[in-house]
Design a protein around this motif. Structure first.
Motif, mmCIF file in Angstrom:
data_model
loop_
_atom_site.group_PDB
_atom_site.id
_atom_site.type_symbol
_atom_site.label_atom_id
_atom_site.label_comp_id
_atom_site.label_asym_id
_atom_site.label_seq_id
_atom_site.Cartn_x
_atom_site.Cartn_y
_atom_site.Cartn_z
ATOM 1 N N GLN A 13 30.450 34.278 42.301
ATOM 2 C CA GLN A 13 31.220 33.329 40.813
ATOM 3 C C GLN A 13 32.123 34.153 40.077
ATOM 4 O OE1 GLN A 13 27.890 31.268 39.386
ATOM 5 N NE2 GLN A 13 27.507 29.781 41.273
ATOM 6 N N GLN B 261 35.652 33.923 42.107
ATOM 7 C CA GLN B 261 35.913 33.090 42.682
ATOM 8 C C GLN B 261 36.758 32.484 41.828
ATOM 9 O OE1 GLN B 261 31.945 31.345 44.380
ATOM 10 N NE2 GLN B 261 32.947 31.436 45.972
ATOM 11 N N HIS B 262 35.983 32.381 40.405
ATOM 12 C CA HIS B 262 36.171 31.829 38.616
ATOM 13 C C HIS B 262 37.697 32.724 38.438
ATOM 14 C CE1 HIS B 262 32.446 30.262 37.873
ATOM 15 N NE2 HIS B 262 32.839 29.142 39.173
ATOM 16 N N GLN B 263 38.260 33.256 38.914
ATOM 17 C CA GLN B 263 39.100 34.761 38.849
ATOM 18 C C GLN B 263 40.689 33.357 38.552
ATOM 19 O OE1 GLN B 263 40.495 37.894 37.839
ATOM 20 N NE2 GLN B 263 37.747 37.729 37.910
ATOM 21 N N THR B 264 41.870 33.416 37.440
ATOM 22 C CA THR B 264 43.095 32.849 37.654
ATOM 23 C C THR B 264 44.148 33.041 39.120
ATOM 24 O OG1 THR B 264 43.522 34.524 35.722
ATOM 25 C CG2 THR B 264 42.771 32.304 35.025
ATOM 26 N N TYR B 265 43.779 34.680 38.719
ATOM 27 C CA TYR B 265 44.345 34.880 40.204
ATOM 28 C C TYR B 265 43.916 35.250 41.255
ATOM 29 C CZ TYR B 265 47.107 38.644 43.032
ATOM 30 O OH TYR B 265 47.828 39.051 44.147
ATOM 31 N N GLN B 266 43.667 34.069 42.253
ATOM 32 C CA GLN B 266 42.790 33.233 43.494
ATOM 33 C C GLN B 266 43.215 34.465 44.520
ATOM 34 O OE1 GLN B 266 40.762 30.669 44.434
ATOM 35 N NE2 GLN B 266 40.471 31.849 41.718
ATOM 36 N N HIS B 267 44.269 34.914 45.302
ATOM 37 C CA HIS B 267 44.851 36.041 46.358
ATOM 38 C C HIS B 267 43.735 36.874 46.463
ATOM 39 C CE1 HIS B 267 46.463 36.295 49.995
ATOM 40 N NE2 HIS B 267 47.489 36.981 49.519
ATOM 41 N N TRP B 268 42.931 36.730 46.936
ATOM 42 C CA TRP B 268 41.735 37.961 46.617
ATOM 43 C C TRP B 268 40.550 38.158 48.374
ATOM 44 C CZ3 TRP B 268 36.822 35.683 47.147
ATOM 45 C CH2 TRP B 268 35.943 34.540 46.506
ATOM 46 N N ASP C 20 33.435 29.738 51.476
ATOM 47 C CA ASP C 20 34.403 30.191 51.097
ATOM 48 C C ASP C 20 34.978 31.727 52.027
ATOM 49 O OD1 ASP C 20 36.306 31.284 49.574
ATOM 50 O OD2 ASP C 20 35.658 31.355 47.588
ATOM 51 N N ARG D 10 36.714 33.538 52.097
ATOM 52 C CA ARG D 10 37.298 35.055 51.878
ATOM 53 C C ARG D 10 36.367 36.141 51.360
ATOM 54 N NH1 ARG D 10 40.461 32.168 46.212
ATOM 55 N NH2 ARG D 10 38.422 31.537 45.978
ATOM 56 N N PRO E 100 37.414 35.969 34.143
ATOM 57 C CA PRO E 100 38.348 35.567 35.393
ATOM 58 C C PRO E 100 39.460 35.517 34.509
ATOM 59 C CG PRO E 100 36.689 33.532 33.386
ATOM 60 C CD PRO E 100 36.584 34.847 32.558
#
Length: 260
Positions: free
Chosen positions: A24, A27-34, A58, A60, A99
């Protein structure tokens, strides 16, 4: 323009109590390309079923399972072989990221044209409660400093795979992360620190009692096996290590008001 992909390497073993929180926090990262690549080392609890359920929702989050218990190094290397990202990051199954961790660190690397960075981090106990302690490090870390002490919190390190390639991790069960960062510093000589806390390191109760003895034993093994020093050379290096560990490193442990 699409942001660069970050591959997050996560070994797991009997992590049912913590793995959801770790995932989580990604998943809560402000940078979402992972992509988060979890390699399970033959857990006997519900870790695998928990991750499988999350991965269905998910994609990812990817799960791979080892056929026999092999240790953290093998787990990380297995995940590394599956990684597709420009950036390689590390998060163990019981640790957490703030985050803004990826956003802050990737931007810092881009602005300063850096192939590797790490950051401060804070300590929590097994229940996730703050211990009001922040672990800092030298702002410009040299190979010589790293030689005598691992100042890099593994949960904070990120390197550029386009610059270094994928760095193979030792299969020995302890101190693989230190050897990996030594490999990095051999190439770039100095590492620049992101001077803020971006993660939470969980201190497990069952790892405290023998930690000091284990630290000495495994560090000695690094001087012998990784650096290939003879017995006298390794002993002399251990003197430098003990001085750093007992006198210098405590200066980087700060009492704080927790951010949790």
């Amino acid at each position: 323009m699409e942001k660069p992909l970050v591959s997050i390497i996560t070994p797991s073993f009997n992590s049912e109590k913590f793995i959801v929180e770790a995932i989580q926090s990604v998943q809560h990262q402000t940078y979402q390309h992972w992509e988060m690549i979890i390699v399970d080392d033959c857990s006997s609890d519900e870790t695998v079923s928990i991750v499988e359920e999350i991965a269905i929702k998910d994609t990812r989050v990817q799960l791979f399972k080892l056929e026999k218990n092999s240790g953290t190094g093998i787990s990380r290397n297995t995940a590394l072989a599956k990684a597709n990202g420009k950036y390689i990051a590390f998060l163990d199954a019981d640790d957490l990221w703030k985050p803004n961790k990826l956003a802050v660190q990737i931007e810092f690397m881009k602005v300063n044209n850096l192939p590797f960075t790490f950051s401060f981090y804070e300590c929590i106990n097994e229940a996730g409660q703050p211990l009001n302690k922040r672990i800092e490090a030298p702002l410009h870390l040299s190979y010589k400093q790293l030689f005598f002490c691992n100042y890099v919190g593994n949960l904070t390190g990120i390197y550029d795979a386009n610059y270094f390639g994928k760095i193979s991790i030792s299969s020995i069960r302890k101190r693989q992360d230190w050897m990996m960062w030594l490999t990095v510093l051999k190439k770039i000589k100095f590492a620049q620190l992101v001077p803020e806390s971006l993660a939470f390191y969980r201190i497990r109760g069952n790892s405290i009692s023998a930690s000091k003895f284990d630290l000495v034993k495994h560090n000695f093994s690094v001087y012998r096996a990784y650096h290939r020093l003879n017995l006298i050379g390794a002993i002399l290096c251990m003197i430098g290590f003990l001085f750093t560990q007992l006198i210098l490193k405590p200066r980087y442990s700060k009492t704080i008001k927790s951010s949790i």
